[in-house]
Every structure is written in structure tokens, then in C-alpha cells.
Design a protein around this motif. Structure first.
Motif, PDB file in Angstrom:
ATOM      1  N   PHE A 135      -2.126   9.034  -9.725  1.00 19.32           N
ATOM      2  CA  PHE A 135      -3.037   9.834  -7.997  1.00 19.32           C
ATOM      3  C   PHE A 135      -4.184   8.807  -8.564  1.00 19.32           C
ATOM      4  O   PHE A 135      -5.129   8.305  -7.426  1.00 19.32           O
ATOM      5  N   ILE A 147       3.920   7.601  -7.910  1.00 21.07           N
ATOM      6  CA  ILE A 147       3.293   9.099  -8.366  1.00 21.07           C
ATOM      7  C   ILE A 147       4.692   9.571  -7.591  1.00 21.07           C
ATOM      8  O   ILE A 147       5.617  10.573  -6.546  1.00 21.07           O
ATOM      9  N   PHE A 169      -4.961   1.875  -3.114  1.00 27.65           N
ATOM     10  CA  PHE A 169      -5.203   1.729  -2.344  1.00 27.65           C
ATOM     11  C   PHE A 169      -6.728   1.076  -1.133  1.00 27.65           C
ATOM     12  O   PHE A 169      -6.343   0.853  -0.773  1.00 27.65           O
ATOM     13  N   SER A 204       0.532   9.153   3.642  1.00 31.12           N
ATOM     14  CA  SER A 204       0.739   8.109   2.806  1.00 31.12           C
ATOM     15  C   SER A 204       1.369   9.162   1.914  1.00 31.12           C
ATOM     16  O   SER A 204       2.214   8.874   0.702  1.00 31.12           O
ATOM     17  N   LEU A 205      -0.023  10.402   1.381  1.00 31.91           N
ATOM     18  CA  LEU A 205       1.426  11.415   0.196  1.00 31.91           C
ATOM     19  C   LEU A 205       2.387  12.123   0.796  1.00 31.91           C
ATOM     20  O   LEU A 205       2.922  12.951  -0.270  1.00 31.91           O
ATOM     21  N   VAL A 227       2.617   4.697  -3.579  1.00 32.73           N
ATOM     22  CA  VAL A 227       3.073   6.081  -3.896  1.00 32.73           C
ATOM     23  C   VAL A 227       4.019   6.229  -4.166  1.00 32.73           C
ATOM     24  O   VAL A 227       4.860   7.342  -4.928  1.00 32.73           O
ATOM     25  N   TYR A 234      -3.998   5.424  -7.935  1.00 35.74           N
ATOM     26  CA  TYR A 234      -3.543   5.161  -6.684  1.00 35.74           C
ATOM     27  C   TYR A 234      -4.076   4.831  -5.300  1.00 35.74           C
ATOM     28  O   TYR A 234      -4.617   4.423  -4.749  1.00 35.74           O
ATOM     29  N   LEU A 262      -4.391   6.724   6.783  1.00 38.29           N
ATOM     30  CA  LEU A 262      -3.090   6.335   6.435  1.00 38.29           C
ATOM     31  C   LEU A 262      -2.639   6.964   5.218  1.00 38.29           C
ATOM     32  O   LEU A 262      -2.228   6.710   4.815  1.00 38.29           O
ATOM     33  N   PHE A 263      -4.410   7.066   4.788  1.00 39.41           N
ATOM     34  CA  PHE A 263      -4.704   7.490   3.124  1.00 39.41           C
ATOM     35  C   PHE A 263      -3.476   8.711   3.006  1.00 39.41           C
ATOM     36  O   PHE A 263      -2.853   8.784   2.087  1.00 39.41           O
ATOM     37  N   ILE A 303       0.844  -1.257   0.348  1.00 34.34           N
ATOM     38  CA  ILE A 303       0.070   0.293   0.177  1.00 34.34           C
ATOM     39  C   ILE A 303       0.779   1.695  -0.299  1.00 34.34           C
ATOM     40  O   ILE A 303      -0.224   2.031  -0.448  1.00 34.34           O
ATOM     41  N   THR A 304       2.245   0.998   1.208  1.00 38.15           N
ATOM     42  CA  THR A 304       3.105   2.445   0.393  1.00 38.15           C
ATOM     43  C   THR A 304       3.726   2.473   0.001  1.00 38.15           C
ATOM     44  O   THR A 304       4.026   3.486  -1.026  1.00 38.15           O
TER      45      THR A 304
END
Lengths: 196, 196, 196, 196
Positions: free
Chosen positions: A43, A25, A50, D86-87, A22, A46, D82-83, A18-19
């Protein structure tokens, strides 16, 4: 055999999947809002992935809650599921960078399809090991969501060369189906607390 | 000394190793199925390494299950094992990107060989610390798999300059040997439940 | 306040630090053994840093074993330590890619120095919170290793512009000092098992 | 439903977020101190984001400590938090590489704002599920910090096109507000130990 490490390892892999998505991007070179524009499809894909990984973590969490013993088959069925999920960052990146063009869109669906099959196998092995009167067997019942999802993925894969919006819409639809609170396992557990 | 953090740390490292390997499968620039073709060897080596790391996690899980106390030597022998496993993403990437050409193929075997030796050292330190009548000593018995694997790796390394298929076939063979359910520890534990 | 999540989070960060360092060893384009040659300094600095992070994990594991309660200061002192350790992949990469040239060599030492100071602060906050008759206070005693390491780092930093081998040798020496089994905490714990 | 895996998964994601940010500090090609100079803004934004993620981990740790049961809404509210977190590596990288120029500076604030709103939602769902006389409800009291932070982020976002230093100063100020030991939950827990 305890399930603690199976959960810890799965949590670790899912947290990383999940991480690291990113990382697809990529930081743009310009410094204006317009420089972010090409990143919009990346995005959006993503966000979708997610949510999908979140759904898998959530369902995995609930399913494992009902498990009392783990055997070799369950360990490998779990790794098999993690394998397909580990490909999500790749297909997410490919789909996003190519603005949801047909082939990447279809491949995204293939990975989701394989993951749903892997989940189904894992679920069945747990039920087989715990008995058809077990908590999980009761909780999933007829497992309509689990059976309809692969069919919807197949439709999305097939239609991605005809209409990208239709195909993409199905992926969003499946995510929504799973996002709608699924009280089955929660309720069944509350009614039948596992004896440890 | 408890083993909880040793397991948690190892799970973390193994989860990261298995997941960052996927970063070697670089998103292609094109958007057609044909653009994925150059990725096939990278993907195949990813699958093989995923299975190998899965086997190590599985075996580590079983082995640690028998451990009752951890000392400094065991901690370092475990880190030594993780060191060699941490090189798997690198050799996997090199092997995949070069279509299984001889030198990368041999280096892949060298890392697998070193990991199997590190595993052997860790196993022996645990047996030494827990006694030859311990659960682990009983469970592994003559440890035929553990002894035959390094020999097969050596053959694969030596033959990679003669026949890449033969050498690659041996890596697949060793993985299969370990994938075949190894009921030893599972059975021994069932018969001799550890007293906590 | 329990220490479980502090350990879990630290394990996670340390596991990631130790594993992402390997991403600095970039897969070479060529397919011959000679293509690996430029990677030798990168690999050697990876080995050194792997050992350092391993030592920190090991010491952290032992130190946390003596902790009974965690407060806000301990949480932040721990994050401060993780901050400096998180810079190790960067300085390792810079040092390796530049063949241990003076400035990167010195910066490597600066990060190790800051990490050792952060460790010292964390250790003192734990002792302060648990009392000078606590397990940790007994276990570290005069803490000669902890006090000599920063001095050695300072010497290494200062001498990196004079002799790279001398400076690098000191980093290896400090690692060896810590690798030599430190039975203090282990022994003290065995003699004074913590009451939970 | 137990909270163990929720904490483990969150710890995993936060540990990865805090660590992959360091990958944005790209190893420079030169070998002199001057070659590090362009990295200073990247490093400073790394420090700021490290502190922010540390604060979130710290607060999450305290908040979860008061939780007795987890439901589907809490799981998703946690994933939502967390989303946004995560950015942070992305906006940190963009802000650092563009020397805190207005748009990246504002976007950094937008992500912090969304994370603070997500945290607020999670907190409210926990209080709703545990009752207004619960430990968490008592502990946060009027939650002045939680309410003032989004307002400060909004001011920082709006002012980033007018004065970058003023806007950046606000981000530092909010971090400091949270860094000042917040004894509320700690004290409330000490006075009202949770019954397990």
C-alpha cells in the motif's frame, strides 16, 4: 499537427498506469484487520507511485499547455517517457511485495531516473522546436528541480544496499520537492498568455 | 459524422493495449537481481510490442489528421484494425514466456501481418471516400513502407522454424523502417493545410 | 449540460471493456500450435463479443450525434447501459472456457438482452427529451432491429439447453443484422444536419 | 489553465476504476448455475460500487461544469479524490469475497468516507477560487447531502461489528440519497448559464 491527440493518448496511458497499480494490492484471503498487515508495504509503495504518476501528469499537463505544434520527434519522445512510466506498476509491485529490500528499491529508482531523463529529453525537444524565447523556456528557467532529481535518484540507487530507509527517504524527498507548488509555468503563462 | 469520437475511442483502446501488456511482466517472487533474469525475454518482447503499438498510434494519428468525414465502413475498418492490435498483448506474452521459440514467434508475425492488412484496408477506404487527389492519397504516394511490411512479415513467419534470430531480426527491421521519421504526411500537410 | 464528457466517459468504458476481454485469453504454458487448441472457443467468444461491443460503440456514436442536451436521466440511463456491457467480459470468459455449454450460453444471452433493454431505455429518454420530431426519432423510425433483437435473444436463451448450435447461431445472426450497414441515422443526419 | 485535460484524465481514471472492478468477479470453474452462487455477494458489491462510482462521476461532471479556471491546488485535490476512489475495487473485492463480514464492511465505509472528504475539499477549493457568489457556491447551497453522507458513513463503520445488515443498509441508503435526482446544479446552471 495538433496536440489534442497527444494529450488524450498520454492522459489515457497515465490514467491506466495509475489505476492498474491498484491491481497489485491483491485482495487477501482472510477477513480480519490482521490480514491486511502484509499489504502495508504494498500500500505504501502504491501511495508513493500514485504521487509520482500524479506529479508526471501534472507537469506534463503544464508543459503541453505551452506547446503550439507537435512533430514526429516530440511524439516519440513522449512515447519514450510513457514507456518508462509504464514500468512503474511493475517496480512498485516488486518493491512493495519485498518490503523495500535493496534490489527492488534500487530498480524503482532506476525506472524513476529513466523517466526523469525521458522527461528532460521531451522538454528539450519542445524548447528546441519552439525557440529559446518560448513560453516553456521562460517558464522552466534554470530547471533546478529537473536537474537535481536525477542526481538524487542516483544517490538513492547507490545507497539502497547501505540503508533502505535513507534510500526510500530520498524517493519521498524528491516527491515532496515536486509537490511543493511549482508556480513557474503557471505564473509565466498568466503573464504571457499563449496566442492560439 | 465527426471523427472526434473515432480518434478518442482508438486512443483509448491503443492506450489500454500498450499499458496492459506490462501486466504480462509478472512480479517475480525472489528479491534479487537474478530473479529478474527469466523476465528478460518477456521484457524484450514488451519493448518490441510497445514500439509497434507506438508506430500504429503515430501512423493512425497522422492518417486521421487528413480525414474530413467518417462513414460506417471507416468505423468498422478501424474496429477491425483495433481487433488485431488487441491481440498483441497475448502474442507478446506467449512469445516472451517461451523465449522466442518458433511457433509463438510465427504467431506474433501473423498478428502483425493481419494488423498491417487491416491498416491497408482502412487507408484505402479513407482514400476511396476522400478521392485520389485527397491529402492522404498524396501523402502516402506509392506507400512503399506499407507494401513492403507485409512481405517482410511473411518472410519472418516462414523463417521462424529455420532461424529464430533471423525471424526476430526482421520484426526489429520493420519497426526500424517505420521509426525512421516518415515526413511524407507531415510535409504534405504543411504544404496543403486541410480546410476545416 | 454538454454531451462531451458523456461521450468521453462512455468511450473510455467501452474501450476498456473491449480490451480487457483479451485478458481472458490466458497465455498457454506450452509452446506448440497444439497448445493453442483449447483456446479456440475462448477466442471465438472473444471475436463475437468484440463485434457486439463494436456494434454498441457504433450505435452509441450515432445516437449521441443527434443529442443536443443531456440531463440527469440520460446520464443514468447511459450508466445503466454501461453496467450491462461491463458484464460482457465475464460472460464471454465463462462461455468460452466452458465450450459454449448451455448455462453460460444462456447467461451470455441474458446480459445481451439486458444491454438491449438498457439501450432501448436510453434511446427513449433521448427522444422524450428532444421531441418526437427530433433527429433521432426520425432516424430510428420504427426501430425494427431494436425491437427484434430482444425477441431473438429470448429465443436463444430458451433454446440453449436444447441446441447449443442453434442458440449460438442466433447470437451470430443478431450481430450480422446490426453489422449490415444501417444507413438510417447517417442518411437522416445528412439530410437534416444538426444545428449547433 | 484549461479544465479539459483535468476532465479527460478524471474520466479516464473513473472509467478504468468502474471497469476493472468487474475483474474481481472471477470466472468460475464449473458450468452450472449453481457455480455462480458463490459469486452473488461479489456481484452485489460490484453493483453497489458501480453505483457509487457512477454517482461520483455524475457529481464530478456537474461540479466541473461550473469551473472556469483550474490551478495547482485543484489539480491535486482532484488527484486526492481519485486516489481514494481508486481503492474502491480493492475494498469491493474484499467485501464481496468475505460475504460482507464486519471488517471488510467497515473498511469499505472508510474508503467511502475518505472519498467524500476528498470531494468536500475539492469542492471548497473550487468555491474558494471562484468566489462565494460563484455558480457552484449557489448550486450546492447548504450542501446537506454532502454533509450528511460522512456522518452516515461513520455510523455504518461503527455499526458493522454490531449488525452487518444495518451497516450495509446505510451504504445503500447513502447511494439512494444521491441517486434521487439532484436538480440543484442543473437548475442553477440553466438559470445562470456560464459565460465562456
Amino acid at each position: 499537427m495538433n496536440k489534442g491527440r497527444l494529450e488524450a493518448f498520454s492522459d489515457g496511458v497515465l490514467a491506466i498506469i495509475i489505476t492498474i497499480m491498484v491491481l497489485e494490492i491483491k485482495v487477501p484471503h482472510g477477513r480480519e484487520l490482521a490480514d491486511l498487515k502484509p499489504l502495508i508495504p504494498v500500500f505504501l509503495s502504491y501511495v508513493l507511485s500514485f504521487i509520482y504518476v500524479g506529479i508526471y501528469w501534472n507537469n506534463h499537463h503544464h508543459m503541453m499547455h505551452t506547446v503550439r505544434r507537435v512533430n514526429g520527434s516530440i511524439l516519440w519522445a513522449n512515447l519514450h517517457l510513457l514507456f518508462w512510466l509504464s514500468l512503474i506498476p511493475f517496480v512498485t509491485g516488486w518493491m512493495g511485495e519485498n518490503h523495500f529490500s535493496p534490489t527492488p528499491l534500487a530498480l524503482y529508482g532506476v525506472v524513476l531516473l529513466m523517466a526523469s531523463i525521458a522527461y528532460f529529453i521531451l522538454q528539450n525537444l519542445i524548447i528546441k522546436s519552439h525557440g529559446h524565447t518560448s513560453l516553456l523556456a521562460k517558464a522552466i528557467g534554470k530547471d533546478i528541480k529537473g536537474k537535481i532529481s536525477p542526481i538524487l535518484y542516483l544517490i538513492a540507487i547507490g545507497s539502497s544496499w547501505l540503508s533502505q530507509s535513507f534510500s526510500g527517504g530520498i524517493y519521498i524527498l524528491v516527491a515532496l520537492i515536486w509537490l511543493i507548488p511549482d508556480k513557474r509555468i503557471e505564473r509565466t503563462i498568466t503573464e504571457n498568455p499563449p496566442k492560439h
